[in-house]
Design a protein around this motif. Structure first.
Motif, PDB file in Angstrom:
ATOM      1  N   PRO A   1       0.999  -1.225   0.141  1.00  0.00           N
ATOM      2  CA  PRO A   1       0.001  -0.114   0.033  1.00  0.00           C
ATOM      3  C   PRO A   1       0.830   1.191   0.052  1.00  0.00           C
ATOM      4  O   PRO A   1       0.807   2.069   1.087  1.00  0.00           O
ATOM      5  N   LEU A   2       1.461   1.456  -0.999  1.00  0.00           N
ATOM      6  CA  LEU A   2       2.311   2.601  -1.331  1.00  0.00           C
ATOM      7  C   LEU A   2       2.057   3.874  -1.132  1.00  0.00           C
ATOM      8  O   LEU A   2       2.275   4.953  -0.891  1.00  0.00           O
ATOM      9  N   GLU A   3       0.415   3.737  -1.641  1.00  0.00           N
ATOM     10  CA  GLU A   3      -0.277   5.330  -1.672  1.00  0.00           C
ATOM     11  C   GLU A   3      -0.497   5.655  -0.335  1.00  0.00           C
ATOM     12  O   GLU A   3      -0.564   6.937  -0.018  1.00  0.00           O
ATOM     13  N   SER A   4      -0.805   4.680   0.665  1.00  0.00           N
ATOM     14  CA  SER A   4      -1.088   5.087   2.085  1.00  0.00           C
ATOM     15  C   SER A   4      -0.050   5.919   2.677  1.00  0.00           C
ATOM     16  O   SER A   4      -0.038   6.856   3.294  1.00  0.00           O
ATOM     17  N   TYR A   5       1.241   4.993   2.352  1.00  0.00           N
ATOM     18  CA  TYR A   5       2.637   5.713   3.051  1.00  0.00           C
ATOM     19  C   TYR A   5       2.569   7.290   2.359  1.00  0.00           C
ATOM     20  O   TYR A   5       3.142   8.246   3.014  1.00  0.00           O
ATOM     21  N   LEU A   6       2.272   7.385   1.037  1.00  0.00           N
ATOM     22  CA  LEU A   6       2.364   8.670   0.290  1.00  0.00           C
ATOM     23  C   LEU A   6       1.745   9.512   1.033  1.00  0.00           C
ATOM     24  O   LEU A   6       1.929  10.777   1.188  1.00  0.00           O
TER      25      LEU A   6
ATOM     26  N   LYS B   1     -10.234  11.683  12.717  1.00  0.00           N
ATOM     27  CA  LYS B   1     -10.364  10.355  13.433  1.00  0.00           C
ATOM     28  C   LYS B   1     -10.283   9.348  12.264  1.00  0.00           C
ATOM     29  O   LYS B   1      -9.644   8.569  12.401  1.00  0.00           O
ATOM     30  N   ASP B   2     -11.045   9.491  11.048  1.00  0.00           N
ATOM     31  CA  ASP B   2     -10.907   8.644  10.093  1.00  0.00           C
ATOM     32  C   ASP B   2      -9.602   8.538   9.493  1.00  0.00           C
ATOM     33  O   ASP B   2      -8.888   7.425   9.010  1.00  0.00           O
ATOM     34  N   THR B   3      -8.922   9.442   9.250  1.00  0.00           N
ATOM     35  CA  THR B   3      -7.385   9.762   8.577  1.00  0.00           C
ATOM     36  C   THR B   3      -6.391   8.693   9.680  1.00  0.00           C
ATOM     37  O   THR B   3      -5.518   8.050   9.353  1.00  0.00           O
ATOM     38  N   ILE B   4      -6.512   8.963  11.279  1.00  0.00           N
ATOM     39  CA  ILE B   4      -5.961   8.071  12.074  1.00  0.00           C
ATOM     40  C   ILE B   4      -6.260   6.817  11.928  1.00  0.00           C
ATOM     41  O   ILE B   4      -5.250   6.021  12.027  1.00  0.00           O
ATOM     42  N   LEU B   5      -7.428   6.445  12.007  1.00  0.00           N
ATOM     43  CA  LEU B   5      -7.817   4.939  11.893  1.00  0.00           C
ATOM     44  C   LEU B   5      -7.318   4.296  10.569  1.00  0.00           C
ATOM     45  O   LEU B   5      -6.642   3.281  10.673  1.00  0.00           O
TER      46      LEU B   5
ATOM     47  N   VAL C   1      -8.671  -5.890  -5.813  1.00  0.00           N
ATOM     48  CA  VAL C   1      -8.104  -4.704  -5.159  1.00  0.00           C
ATOM     49  C   VAL C   1      -7.216  -3.973  -6.163  1.00  0.00           C
ATOM     50  O   VAL C   1      -6.275  -4.519  -6.482  1.00  0.00           O
ATOM     51  N   LYS C   2      -7.714  -2.442  -6.473  1.00  0.00           N
ATOM     52  CA  LYS C   2      -6.848  -1.841  -7.407  1.00  0.00           C
ATOM     53  C   LYS C   2      -6.120  -0.835  -6.758  1.00  0.00           C
ATOM     54  O   LYS C   2      -4.777  -0.376  -7.188  1.00  0.00           O
ATOM     55  N   GLU C   3      -6.445  -0.458  -5.421  1.00  0.00           N
ATOM     56  CA  GLU C   3      -5.525   0.723  -4.810  1.00  0.00           C
ATOM     57  C   GLU C   3      -5.977   0.687  -3.205  1.00  0.00           C
ATOM     58  O   GLU C   3      -6.917   0.506  -2.803  1.00  0.00           O
ATOM     59  N   ILE C   4      -4.929   0.886  -2.527  1.00  0.00           N
ATOM     60  CA  ILE C   4      -5.040   0.780  -0.984  1.00  0.00           C
ATOM     61  C   ILE C   4      -4.406   2.062  -0.482  1.00  0.00           C
ATOM     62  O   ILE C   4      -3.196   2.412  -0.618  1.00  0.00           O
ATOM     63  N   ASN C   5      -5.096   3.073  -0.184  1.00  0.00           N
ATOM     64  CA  ASN C   5      -4.986   4.383   0.263  1.00  0.00           C
ATOM     65  C   ASN C   5      -5.089   4.547   1.774  1.00  0.00           C
ATOM     66  O   ASN C   5      -5.504   3.714   2.486  1.00  0.00           O
ATOM     67  N   LEU C   6      -5.017   5.872   2.185  1.00  0.00           N
ATOM     68  CA  LEU C   6      -5.237   6.167   3.706  1.00  0.00           C
ATOM     69  C   LEU C   6      -6.496   5.762   4.080  1.00  0.00           C
ATOM     70  O   LEU C   6      -6.641   5.448   5.272  1.00  0.00           O
TER      71      LEU C   6
ATOM     72  N   ILE D   1     -16.850  -0.018  -9.441  1.00  0.00           N
ATOM     73  CA  ILE D   1     -15.778   0.227  -8.299  1.00  0.00           C
ATOM     74  C   ILE D   1     -16.463   0.357  -6.894  1.00  0.00           C
ATOM     75  O   ILE D   1     -17.435   1.326  -6.600  1.00  0.00           O
ATOM     76  N   THR D   2     -15.964  -0.268  -6.053  1.00  0.00           N
ATOM     77  CA  THR D   2     -16.703  -0.315  -4.577  1.00  0.00           C
ATOM     78  C   THR D   2     -15.460   0.192  -3.817  1.00  0.00           C
ATOM     79  O   THR D   2     -14.247  -0.287  -3.856  1.00  0.00           O
ATOM     80  N   THR D   3     -15.827   1.337  -2.964  1.00  0.00           N
ATOM     81  CA  THR D   3     -14.500   1.987  -2.286  1.00  0.00           C
ATOM     82  C   THR D   3     -15.018   1.160  -0.606  1.00  0.00           C
ATOM     83  O   THR D   3     -16.069   1.305   0.057  1.00  0.00           O
ATOM     84  N   ILE D   4     -14.023   0.726  -0.163  1.00  0.00           N
ATOM     85  CA  ILE D   4     -14.251   0.302   1.442  1.00  0.00           C
ATOM     86  C   ILE D   4     -13.100   1.052   2.544  1.00  0.00           C
ATOM     87  O   ILE D   4     -12.152   1.367   2.071  1.00  0.00           O
ATOM     88  N   PRO D   5     -13.908   1.606   3.455  1.00  0.00           N
ATOM     89  CA  PRO D   5     -12.958   2.417   4.370  1.00  0.00           C
ATOM     90  C   PRO D   5     -11.807   1.558   4.919  1.00  0.00           C
ATOM     91  O   PRO D   5     -12.092   0.096   5.325  1.00  0.00           O
ATOM     92  N   THR D   6     -10.490   1.660   5.114  1.00  0.00           N
ATOM     93  CA  THR D   6      -9.549   1.022   5.162  1.00  0.00           C
ATOM     94  C   THR D   6      -9.673   0.362   6.599  1.00  0.00           C
ATOM     95  O   THR D   6      -9.325  -0.724   6.907  1.00  0.00           O
ATOM     96  N   HIS D   7     -10.011   1.103   7.581  1.00  0.00           N
ATOM     97  CA  HIS D   7     -10.104   0.640   8.980  1.00  0.00           C
ATOM     98  C   HIS D   7     -11.041  -0.399   9.181  1.00  0.00           C
ATOM     99  O   HIS D   7     -10.939  -1.220  10.082  1.00  0.00           O
ATOM    100  N   THR D   8     -12.090  -0.594   8.299  1.00  0.00           N
ATOM    101  CA  THR D   8     -13.070  -1.674   8.293  1.00  0.00           C
ATOM    102  C   THR D   8     -12.378  -2.908   8.278  1.00  0.00           C
ATOM    103  O   THR D   8     -12.983  -4.091   8.466  1.00  0.00           O
ATOM    104  N   LEU D   9     -11.198  -3.023   7.477  1.00  0.00           N
ATOM    105  CA  LEU D   9     -10.478  -4.341   7.027  1.00  0.00           C
ATOM    106  C   LEU D   9     -10.121  -4.879   8.336  1.00  0.00           C
ATOM    107  O   LEU D   9      -9.798  -6.215   8.450  1.00  0.00           O
TER     108      LEU D   9
END
Length: 441
Positions: free
Chosen positions: A153-158, A201-205, A236-241, A253-261
């Motif tokens: 998930p390089l996009e998340s780190y960026l 909050k969502d960004t931190i999670l 999975v096409k992209e994993i971001n923050l 395209i379905t977007t899933i909040p990252t913290h729900t994983l």
């Protein structure tokens, strides 16, 4: 020597400003008005001059670097051009020129002069941060080319780095505008930390989830996942923050909040893809009334099925030996051990699957009978196809069941299905014909 050059430069600044000031004052304006018009006129000229410098600087820098890049085999310099790192670097030249020219423009307004210096300092900070961000994007693209980082998930780190850069840039700009130390701004944020925690909050999670997902290797770019709660079933096409983008098989395209994983369950098919085999677990429901013992003549006829002959001969030998040893009275078919058409069909199905080149031989393979229901006796096939591609998998499975559905009649078996309207019509027609025949008699 340096002080002499500085004094000459200041004298030239004064000369230019005084010359334009005297020229404007001849128009009949007072001193205050002449200073104002003079500053505005010089500002417009300087802005135009800086635009020209910026344009030619970018053109010159790009021409020189492109020639050097063509001689280089390194791909990182290509990414620097793609992410506009060189164009952003060229902005430093007009900013440096402006720092020398601005004192001329606002010589009659000391307060404006100080504010213009602050604006230039902020511009320098912003351009520096944009260059750093461009370098990070180039680094991300470079890592994506490497196989070991392709599914990370390089996009998340960026995005985390972007937040840090925004925080640093905001702190520096606040310090420039207020003239206070950056530490005072950081101390003031301590009191507002609760509000910041709520806002982000969502960004931190998402940040925490991205790190845990990467550390646990629970999901990668390119994985096939299924998450019914969010209607996700695809790649999975992209994993971001903040979210994970999944392209479903219907191309939506379905977007899933990252913290729900971390909080919700999902199915990842990566293990299946890496194993090289895709499972099939499906049953054929056999009508119970068609299950019966086989006669000797029928057994001999079934020996004509080539792949079934070795099984029949071995099975017949085992059954005859058991019945002889136990002195079974074979006058009644129910005494002793007998072959059934359903057992023969199961043996045929298992042998057929073992000889099928599209079935994985090193993975579990069995044909079993499940508990009977109101829909008959389920004969379940459990095996793995050795081609995990969806369209090929479905084609192989369809071929297998096409063959088995057609083979059941050779064992005098019927597949259970609920009565259709044609079945009822046939019964009614037969009943009407029977009644008509009775009336004629």
């Amino acid at each position: 020597m340096q002080s002499t050059a500085t004094e000459l430069f200041k004298d030239s600044q004064s000369y230019i400003y005084n010359w334009t000031f005297q020229w404007i004052k001849q128009l009949g304006l007072d001193n205050q008005g002449s200073h104002f018009v003079n500053s505005i006129l010089l500002l417009l000229l300087v802005i135009l001059f800086l635009i020209v410098i910026d344009y030619f600087t970018k053109r010159t820098l790009l021409l020189l670097t492109i020639k050097a890049i063509r001689r280089s085999t390194n791909r990182f310099d290509d990414l620097l051009i793609r992410n506009k790192t060189l164009k952003l670097t060229a902005h430093f030249v007009p900013i440096l020129v402006a720092q020398y020219i601005m004192p001329i423009i606002f010589m009659g307004f000391p307060t404006w002069k100080e504010n213009s210096n602050k604006v230039l300092d902020i511009a320098t900070t912003v351009v520096s941060l944009l260059i750093i961000h461009s370098l990070l994007k180039s680094l991300r693209d470079m890592l994506r080319m490497k196989k070991s980082f392709a599914d990370k998930p390089l996009e998340s780190y960026l995005q985390v780095c972007q937040i840090i850069l925004l925080f640093i840039g905001g702190t520096i700009c606040f310090s420039i505008l207020t003239g206070k130390s950056p530490w005072s701004f950081l101390l003031s944020l301590g009191a507002a930390s609760a509000i910041l925690m709520l806002v982000f909050k969502d960004t931190i999670l998402g940040f925490v989830a991205s790190i845990q997902v990467s550390a646990n290797d629970s999901i990668r770019v390119g994985d096939w996942i299924e998450m019914p709660k969010y209607g996700a079933d695809g790649t999975v096409k992209e994993i971001n923050l903040n979210n994970v983008k999944v392209q479903n098989f219907d191309k939506t395209i379905t977007t899933i909040p990252t913290h729900t994983l971390l909080s919700d369950s999902f199915k990842n098919y990566r293990g299946m893809q890496q194993s090289g085999g895709r499972r099939l677990k499906r049953a054929i429901n056999i009508k119970i009334s068609t299950i019966r013992f086989l006669e000797n003549e029928e057994i001999e006829r079934l020996k004509n099925i080539q792949i079934l002959r070795p099984y029949i001969e071995e099975r017949a030998k085992t059954i005859d030996q058991f019945n002889t040893e136990q002195q079974i009275d074979q006058s009644s078919p129910i005494n002793g051990r007998k072959m059934t058409n359903l057992g023969m069909f199961r043996a045929y199905t298992l042998t057929y699957l073992r000889q099928n080149p599209n079935i994985h031989k090193t993975m579990p393979l069995m044909v079993r009978q499940l508990a009977s229901t109101e829909h008959g006796v389920p004969v379940e096939l459990y095996f793995f196809v050795n081609d995990i591609r969806w369209e090929y998998y479905e084609g192989i499975v369809s071929d297998v069941f096409d063959h088995l559905f057609a083979a059941t009649k050779y064992f005098d078996l019927e597949i259970f299905e609920n009565p259709a309207s044609d079945d009822f019509r046939q019964v009614i027609q037969q009943q009407n014909l029977h009644d008509f025949a009775d009336q004629r008699q």
